[in-house]
Design a protein around this motif. Structure first.
Motif, PDB file in Angstrom:
ATOM      1  N   ASN A  43      -5.768  12.054   7.618  1.00  0.00           N
ATOM      2  CA  ASN A  43      -5.589  10.616   7.811  1.00  0.00           C
ATOM      3  C   ASN A  43      -6.907   9.889   7.532  1.00  0.00           C
ATOM      4  OD1 ASN A  43      -3.597   8.514   9.407  1.00  0.00           O
ATOM      5  ND2 ASN A  43      -5.747   8.042   9.747  1.00  0.00           N
ATOM      6  N   PHE A  44      -6.858   8.871   6.675  1.00  0.00           N
ATOM      7  CA  PHE A  44      -8.033   8.056   6.362  1.00  0.00           C
ATOM      8  C   PHE A  44      -7.705   6.607   6.721  1.00  0.00           C
ATOM      9  CE2 PHE A  44      -7.657  11.598   3.442  1.00  0.00           C
ATOM     10  CZ  PHE A  44      -8.924  12.156   3.417  1.00  0.00           C
ATOM     11  N   ASP A  45      -8.404   6.050   7.712  1.00  0.00           N
ATOM     12  CA  ASP A  45      -8.232   4.646   8.061  1.00  0.00           C
ATOM     13  C   ASP A  45      -9.134   3.797   7.173  1.00  0.00           C
ATOM     14  OD1 ASP A  45      -7.911   5.770  11.354  1.00  0.00           O
ATOM     15  OD2 ASP A  45      -6.337   4.738  10.260  1.00  0.00           O
ATOM     16  N   VAL A  46      -8.561   2.735   6.615  1.00  0.00           N
ATOM     17  CA  VAL A  46      -9.270   1.919   5.636  1.00  0.00           C
ATOM     18  C   VAL A  46      -9.434   0.498   6.169  1.00  0.00           C
ATOM     19  CG1 VAL A  46      -9.261   1.079   3.251  1.00  0.00           C
ATOM     20  CG2 VAL A  46      -8.229   3.304   3.794  1.00  0.00           C
ATOM     21  N   PRO A  47     -10.671  -0.036   6.186  1.00  0.00           N
ATOM     22  CA  PRO A  47     -10.872  -1.412   6.638  1.00  0.00           C
ATOM     23  C   PRO A  47     -10.060  -2.398   5.814  1.00  0.00           C
ATOM     24  CG  PRO A  47     -12.969  -0.262   6.433  1.00  0.00           C
ATOM     25  CD  PRO A  47     -11.932   0.628   5.824  1.00  0.00           C
ATOM     26  N   LYS A  48      -9.686  -3.500   6.442  1.00  0.00           N
ATOM     27  CA  LYS A  48      -8.832  -4.489   5.795  1.00  0.00           C
ATOM     28  C   LYS A  48      -9.490  -5.109   4.566  1.00  0.00           C
ATOM     29  CE  LYS A  48      -7.809  -8.198   8.134  1.00  0.00           C
ATOM     30  NZ  LYS A  48      -7.206  -9.120   9.138  1.00  0.00           N
ATOM     31  N   ASP A  49     -10.837  -5.148   4.556  1.00  0.00           N
ATOM     32  CA  ASP A  49     -11.514  -5.795   3.433  1.00  0.00           C
ATOM     33  C   ASP A  49     -11.726  -4.868   2.237  1.00  0.00           C
ATOM     34  OD1 ASP A  49     -13.361  -4.138   4.582  1.00  0.00           O
ATOM     35  OD2 ASP A  49     -14.979  -5.618   4.650  1.00  0.00           O
ATOM     36  N   LYS A  50     -11.239  -3.610   2.321  1.00  0.00           N
ATOM     37  CA  LYS A  50     -11.369  -2.673   1.204  1.00  0.00           C
ATOM     38  C   LYS A  50     -10.107  -2.688   0.349  1.00  0.00           C
ATOM     39  CE  LYS A  50     -15.356  -0.996   2.599  1.00  0.00           C
ATOM     40  NZ  LYS A  50     -16.604  -1.223   1.859  1.00  0.00           N
ATOM     41  N   ASN A  51     -10.296  -2.513  -0.956  1.00  0.00           N
ATOM     42  CA  ASN A  51      -9.172  -2.430  -1.887  1.00  0.00           C
ATOM     43  C   ASN A  51      -8.499  -1.074  -1.729  1.00  0.00           C
ATOM     44  OD1 ASN A  51      -7.965  -1.564  -4.638  1.00  0.00           O
ATOM     45  ND2 ASN A  51      -8.132  -3.797  -4.790  1.00  0.00           N
ATOM     46  N   LEU A  52      -7.197  -1.085  -1.382  1.00  0.00           N
ATOM     47  CA  LEU A  52      -6.501   0.159  -1.061  1.00  0.00           C
ATOM     48  C   LEU A  52      -6.339   1.047  -2.291  1.00  0.00           C
ATOM     49  CD1 LEU A  52      -5.259   1.597   1.346  1.00  0.00           C
ATOM     50  CD2 LEU A  52      -3.074   0.543   0.815  1.00  0.00           C
ATOM     51  N   ASP A  53      -6.054   0.458  -3.451  1.00  0.00           N
ATOM     52  CA  ASP A  53      -5.875   1.263  -4.661  1.00  0.00           C
ATOM     53  C   ASP A  53      -7.172   1.961  -5.058  1.00  0.00           C
ATOM     54  OD1 ASP A  53      -3.208   0.575  -4.882  1.00  0.00           O
ATOM     55  OD2 ASP A  53      -3.611  -1.200  -6.101  1.00  0.00           O
ATOM     56  N   GLU A  54      -8.276   1.222  -5.029  1.00  0.00           N
ATOM     57  CA  GLU A  54      -9.560   1.823  -5.388  1.00  0.00           C
ATOM     58  C   GLU A  54      -9.964   2.901  -4.391  1.00  0.00           C
ATOM     59  OE1 GLU A  54     -11.408  -2.268  -7.396  1.00  0.00           O
ATOM     60  OE2 GLU A  54     -12.421  -1.279  -5.703  1.00  0.00           O
ATOM     61  N   THR A  55      -9.703   2.642  -3.105  1.00  0.00           N
ATOM     62  CA  THR A  55     -10.052   3.629  -2.086  1.00  0.00           C
ATOM     63  C   THR A  55      -9.191   4.879  -2.220  1.00  0.00           C
ATOM     64  OG1 THR A  55     -10.612   1.799  -0.601  1.00  0.00           O
ATOM     65  CG2 THR A  55     -10.415   3.973   0.387  1.00  0.00           C
ATOM     66  N   THR A  56      -7.922   4.713  -2.593  1.00  0.00           N
ATOM     67  CA  THR A  56      -7.044   5.869  -2.806  1.00  0.00           C
ATOM     68  C   THR A  56      -7.594   6.765  -3.903  1.00  0.00           C
ATOM     69  OG1 THR A  56      -5.116   4.583  -2.113  1.00  0.00           O
ATOM     70  CG2 THR A  56      -4.689   6.587  -3.357  1.00  0.00           C
ATOM     71  N   LYS A  57      -8.113   6.161  -4.969  1.00  0.00           N
ATOM     72  CA  LYS A  57      -8.707   6.954  -6.058  1.00  0.00           C
ATOM     73  C   LYS A  57      -9.929   7.721  -5.555  1.00  0.00           C
ATOM     74  CE  LYS A  57      -7.245   3.760  -9.734  1.00  0.00           C
ATOM     75  NZ  LYS A  57      -7.716   2.799 -10.776  1.00  0.00           N
ATOM     76  N   LEU A  58     -10.736   7.065  -4.733  1.00  0.00           N
ATOM     77  CA  LEU A  58     -11.922   7.730  -4.191  1.00  0.00           C
ATOM     78  C   LEU A  58     -11.539   8.897  -3.283  1.00  0.00           C
ATOM     79  CD1 LEU A  58     -14.064   4.580  -3.285  1.00  0.00           C
ATOM     80  CD2 LEU A  58     -14.522   6.211  -5.121  1.00  0.00           C
ATOM     81  N   VAL A  59     -10.530   8.682  -2.442  1.00  0.00           N
ATOM     82  CA  VAL A  59     -10.067   9.745  -1.548  1.00  0.00           C
ATOM     83  C   VAL A  59      -9.543  10.925  -2.345  1.00  0.00           C
ATOM     84  CG1 VAL A  59      -8.292  10.369   0.146  1.00  0.00           C
ATOM     85  CG2 VAL A  59      -9.577   8.242   0.425  1.00  0.00           C
ATOM     86  N   ARG A  60      -8.738  10.644  -3.361  1.00  0.00           N
ATOM     87  CA  ARG A  60      -8.192  11.721  -4.192  1.00  0.00           C
ATOM     88  C   ARG A  60      -9.321  12.491  -4.887  1.00  0.00           C
ATOM     89  NH1 ARG A  60      -4.860   8.968  -6.918  1.00  0.00           N
ATOM     90  NH2 ARG A  60      -2.823   9.627  -6.170  1.00  0.00           N
ATOM     91  N   THR A  61     -10.335  11.754  -5.351  1.00  0.00           N
ATOM     92  CA  THR A  61     -11.471  12.408  -6.019  1.00  0.00           C
ATOM     93  C   THR A  61     -12.196  13.351  -5.067  1.00  0.00           C
ATOM     94  OG1 THR A  61     -11.796  10.535  -7.521  1.00  0.00           O
ATOM     95  CG2 THR A  61     -13.669  12.002  -7.189  1.00  0.00           C
ATOM     96  N   GLU A  62     -12.423  12.910  -3.834  1.00  0.00           N
ATOM     97  CA  GLU A  62     -13.109  13.750  -2.861  1.00  0.00           C
ATOM     98  C   GLU A  62     -12.275  14.969  -2.479  1.00  0.00           C
ATOM     99  OE1 GLU A  62     -16.214  13.534  -1.979  1.00  0.00           O
ATOM    100  OE2 GLU A  62     -16.451  11.739  -3.218  1.00  0.00           O
TER     101      GLU A  62
END
Length: 910
Positions: free
Chosen positions: A338-357
């Motif tokens: 589970n990754f909690d994402v702040p409201k001010d972060k772009n969800l699509d871009e963060t999803t790519k970063l999570v997948r990369t990690e």
């Protein structure tokens, strides 16, 4: 099935088994003693585990059935969980189970999971309680009534429980990862079930399920804590050995989840401010050695502050927090990230970063230090669980469901024997993108598909048949659960700075040592407007010191199987520790270090604010959080300058953003201190050693800001009902409060306590409010009332709560008001008073068996001068109460015209 039931025992609880309906009784056969867990078997196939611990004053009876949501067929989703609810209704021989549990006091519950269902009771250790628990469990094994009239009421209660989960974005996300990740296996189904299946199943269908699985050959009975083993074996012989072994063969489930063909991706769109990214990977069964290696890998990846994913995602503030969950299951399972994402972060871009990690995991070359950290954390958790006998016995439920209780020890051994190559191997084996649920299907040739090993019953039997375990630990000294015994074993003292302390000499399992310290800090002027600063300062105490980094602090605590926590509320700084006798001096040195040398790194401050605000953003549209916040604001309308001011959720977010390092350092250096404080340790540590370490740790921890207690203001509440609409929420909540003046030494206090017990707090769901709303009307899963009466000031309140389907809002409001009105108009009955006196006394005795309760009692004595004897005095006053006194107290302090109620939910639903 009906013919089969005629061949089983029907019990008549007169102390013997009716021979016309039973096979001959025979004492349980001893099998083995594995590290203090004594295994027996009965001829009818039932397993028995005895876990004696003389240091306890309580005992637990826990019966585990090898049936859960995994065993449900088409149209049966939720049947195992629904049956669990029904088994608290009644049996042919004992009648109303729930009422009898209420009368007995103590604690009781039932739970359902993928592979098992369990029922347990925790009572003070008496022969009467042991005998009754075993009688009751034997009776409801075969003789539950399962009436359609009871089922009709329970449908909406279980549905309401389902809807509560639907309000929680994290729970919804987790369930969807599992349901999308599994194609065929029932682990993809929610244990709570399908609303449609729950509401349509009929009593005869549920009874067939019950008659198939609730049989002695499908059960493991666990008795743990303080009890007489000879009596336990006798009662098991009397009440269980005469139950006939059924002729049917269960056969077990045989569905094997196929290897996944490619990465899966899904989205959930709901009205909520909370952003979450989640990922699931198919992994091993609990019996597989890989499970231990995977558990260590999860710690290495996600732990704060050393985890690889933590460093690359949380440290860099791409996400606010990360955590994992890997259920203990019989068949190949799944790990959830589970990754909690702040409201001010772009969800699509963060999803790519999570997948990369996540893609990097299989390529990381883990180090010996990684392995050391991961093992230390797991060993700490394993030891802490094993050394709490009551919890250990209840937690064995999961291990029994996974195949055999000895798997718990094998898992421990596997953790201790982990090698670095094991970590690298499982990372490479399981962390492939075609084994993941997070994304979309993508064509990819030459896939190396993952297929975890399957473990059949005979394989597990081979694994455990010759297992002996480690050496059995010494038996602990008995500790009587009484105030007199606590006083006998209590040493009090005072440090050079005025701090008072108490030492309770009690031998704990594993030589554990627990402690809680409460320091009163600040004054009205110095604390004004610093609520957010205070909370964040406490959260940052372990973020690094002049001598240790955050990582070193956490590593040292994990290696010592210890934990330290701190938080601030109002004028109180609370520090708690959990360690072992051999590590006590070193842990106290860490506490001293964080209290005198903390450095508060800027990046840790930013992360803490981000994590806290991300959580608060998820609360802004949650009915429970909204209603609770609004009720406090209505009942206690303090000005913003007051330290008691209740900030709105958005105000809390805004204030957290304003916190600076300079403010944190100022609060730490000037306001925090131990001069006006107390602390209590419990364990078998030497008094001289304990006192010396306390002096070293807290003796010079003084505050520049003088402590002056700020008394709360009494606000006389007036009748008010407020609706808050929360669109697209499946569940709603009703909360209420009414203020009055009272302290705990008020002569009316015992009578008011008992009045509240009867109205909404006492017993096992047998008080008037839960009996009406849950049992009779079936319109609320959770409902009750409670008192808030302080020790030193007279600002008190009576409060109620109810969870409900939004369409039942008016019905819930009417039922609550009707029950309160009826109690005020006609009072309670002598039968209700007598019943609640007994359950209250048993509950208080059960509480004395809790180490945390003993610590709280001593700290209250040290801080406020409340003598320990008041615990017994209140029990005595309760038992001597007259019905007229109880009814008079209710009328004197509770008024319908003073109750503020807040209702939050999607009340526009039809």
């Amino acid at each position: 099935m009906k013919n089969l039931l005629l061949g089983t025992a029907v019990l008549f609880f007169t102390g013997t088994i009716n021979p016309a309906f039973s096979q001959s009784t025979e004492a349980p056969k001893f099998i083995s003693n594995t590290e203090g867990v004594k295994e027996y078997s009965l001829k009818n196939g039932m397993k028995l585990l005895l876990i004696p611990d003389a240091s306890q004053s309580n005992m637990v009876v826990n019966i585990v059935y090898n049936v859960g949501s995994k065993d449900e067929g088409y149209g049966e989703k939720g049947m195992a969980h629904l049956l669990e609810h029904m088994l608290f209704k009644s049996t042919k021989n004992l009648g109303d189970i729930k009422k009898q549990l209420s009368d007995k006091g103590g604690q009781a519950n039932g739970t359902t999971w993928y592979d098992r269902t369990n029922y347990y009771e925790i009572f003070p250790s008496t022969d009467e309680n042991l005998k009754w628990s075993l009688q009751m469990e034997a009776d409801r094994m075969l003789n539950a009534t399962i009436l359609q009239t009871d089922l009709d009421k329970e449908f909406s209660v279980v549905r309401n429980e389902f809807e509560i989960g639907e309000n929680n974005p994290t729970r919804v996300m987790m369930q969807n990862v599992f349901s999308n990740g599994y194609t065929w296996h029932n682990y993809g189904n929610s244990t709570i079930g399908s609303k449609e299946d729950i509401e349509r199943v009929k009593a005869p269908t549920l009874r067939k399920f019950y008659e198939k699985y609730y049989q002695p050959d499908n059960a493991t009975l666990i008795i743990a804590g303080k009890f007489d083993e000879k009596s336990a074996l006798k009662y098991v012989t009397d009440y269980f050995s005469g139950l006939a072994k059924p002729i049917r063969q269960l056969g077990g489930t045989y569905t094997v989840e196929p290897a996944q063909n490619g990465e899966k991706y899904f989205e959930i769109k709901r009205n909520n401010d909370q952003q979450i990214i989640a990922a699931g990977y198919h992994t091993s069964a609990f019996a597989d050695k890989d499970y231990a290696a995977l558990s260590a890998l999860y710690e290495i990846l996600t732990s704060d502050p050393s985890g690889y994913l933590y460093k690359n995602l949380v440290e860099t503030q791409k996400v606010s927090s990360i955590w994992t969950f890997s259920p203990v299951v019989r068949d190949p399972g799944m790990v959830y990230f589970n990754f909690d994402v702040p409201k001010d972060k772009n969800l699509d871009e963060t999803t790519k970063l999570v997948r990369t990690e996540l893609d990097k995991v299989s390529t990381i070359k883990f180090t010996a230090d990684d392995l050391k950290r991961g093992k230390a954390k797991l060993v700490k958790d394993i030891e802490n669980e094993k050394n709490n006998t009551i919890n250990f016995a209840i937690n064995l439920t999961e291990i029994v469901g996974a195949g055999n209780y000895k798997l718990s020890f094998l898992y421990r051994d596997n953790v201790e024997n982990l090698k670095l190559e094991d970590i690298n191997r499982v990372a490479q084996k399981y962390f492939k993108n075609n084994n993941r649920t997070i994304g979309v299907f993508r064509p990819s040739p030459n896939e190396e598909r993952v297929s975890p090993a399957e473990f059949r019953d005979n394989q597990i039997a081979d694994l455990v048949k010759d297992y002996k375990g480690k050496a059995i630990e010494k038996e602990l000294a008995a500790f009587e659960a009484s105030i007199a015994n606590v006083k006998k074993n209590l040493t009090e003292g005072k440090l050079s700075n005025g701090m008072k302390y108490g030492l309770i000499n009690k031998e704990l399992k594993g030589d554990k040592v627990q402690g809680t310290f409460r320091f009163r800090i600040g004054n009205e002027k110095d604390l004004e407007g610093k609520d957010a600063v205070a909370s964040i300062t406490a959260s940052l105490l372990k973020s690094g010191t002049k001598t240790r980094t955050k990582e070193q602090i956490q590593d040292d605590l994990d290696q010592m199987k210890s934990s330290v926590s701190a938080y601030v509320y109002g004028q109180n700084l609370i520090i708690s520790l959990n360690t072992y006798k051999q590590y006590y001096p070193k842990v106290m040195a860490i506490v001293q270090d964080i209290l005198t040398n903390a450095t508060f790194p800027e990046n840790e401050l930013t992360k803490t604010v981000t994590e806290t605000n991300t959580w608060l953003e998820g609360q802004i549209k949650d009915p429970d959080a909204i209603a609770n916040n609004e009720l406090q604001r209505l009942a206690s309308p303090y000005p913003k300058t007051s330290i008691f001011y209740v900030a709105s959720l958005q105000e809390q977010i805004d204030e957290n953003k304003k916190v600076t390092k300079a403010q944190v350092v100022d609060f730490y250096q000037n306001i925090m201190g131990a001069s006006d404080g107390v602390g209590t340790l419990i364990g078998s540590i030497d008094v001289k050693s304990a006192s010396s370490e306390l002096e070293k740790t807290f003796g010079k921890f003084t505050a520049k800001s003088k402590f002056v207690e700020v008394k709360p203001t009494f606000f006389d509440t007036k009748k008010q009902d407020k609706n808050i609409i929360t669109p697209d929420k499946e569940n709603a909540v009703a909360l209420g409060t009414s203020s009055f003046k009272m302290t705990q030494d008020n002569p009316d206090y015992p009578a008011l306590v008992m009045a509240n017990e009867i109205l909404g707090s006492g017993g096992f769901l047998s008080a008037r409010l839960p009996m009406r709303l849950r049992e009779k009307d079936g319109i609320s899963y959770g409902v009750g009332s409670y008192l808030s009466v302080p020790v030193t000031n007279d600002v008190a309140s009576w409060n109620y709560y109810a969870y409900l389907n939004p369409t039942k809002r008016d019905a819930v409001e009417a039922a609550v008001k009707e029950e309160v009105s009826k109690a005020l108009a006609s009072g309670f009955t002598q039968e209700e008073l007598d019943s609640n006196k007994k359950s209250y006394a048993n509950e208080r005795m059960t509480n004395l068996g809790s180490d945390n309760v003993l610590i709280t009692l001593v700290n209250t004595k040290l801080l406020f001068g409340v003598p320990l004897e008041r615990f017994d005095e209140q029990n005595s006053k309760i038992q001597n109460l007259k019905l007229t006194e109880v009814n008079a107290a209710l009328k004197k302090y509770i008024s319908e015209n003073k109750v503020i109620s807040v209702f939050a939910g999607d009340f526009n639903k039809k």
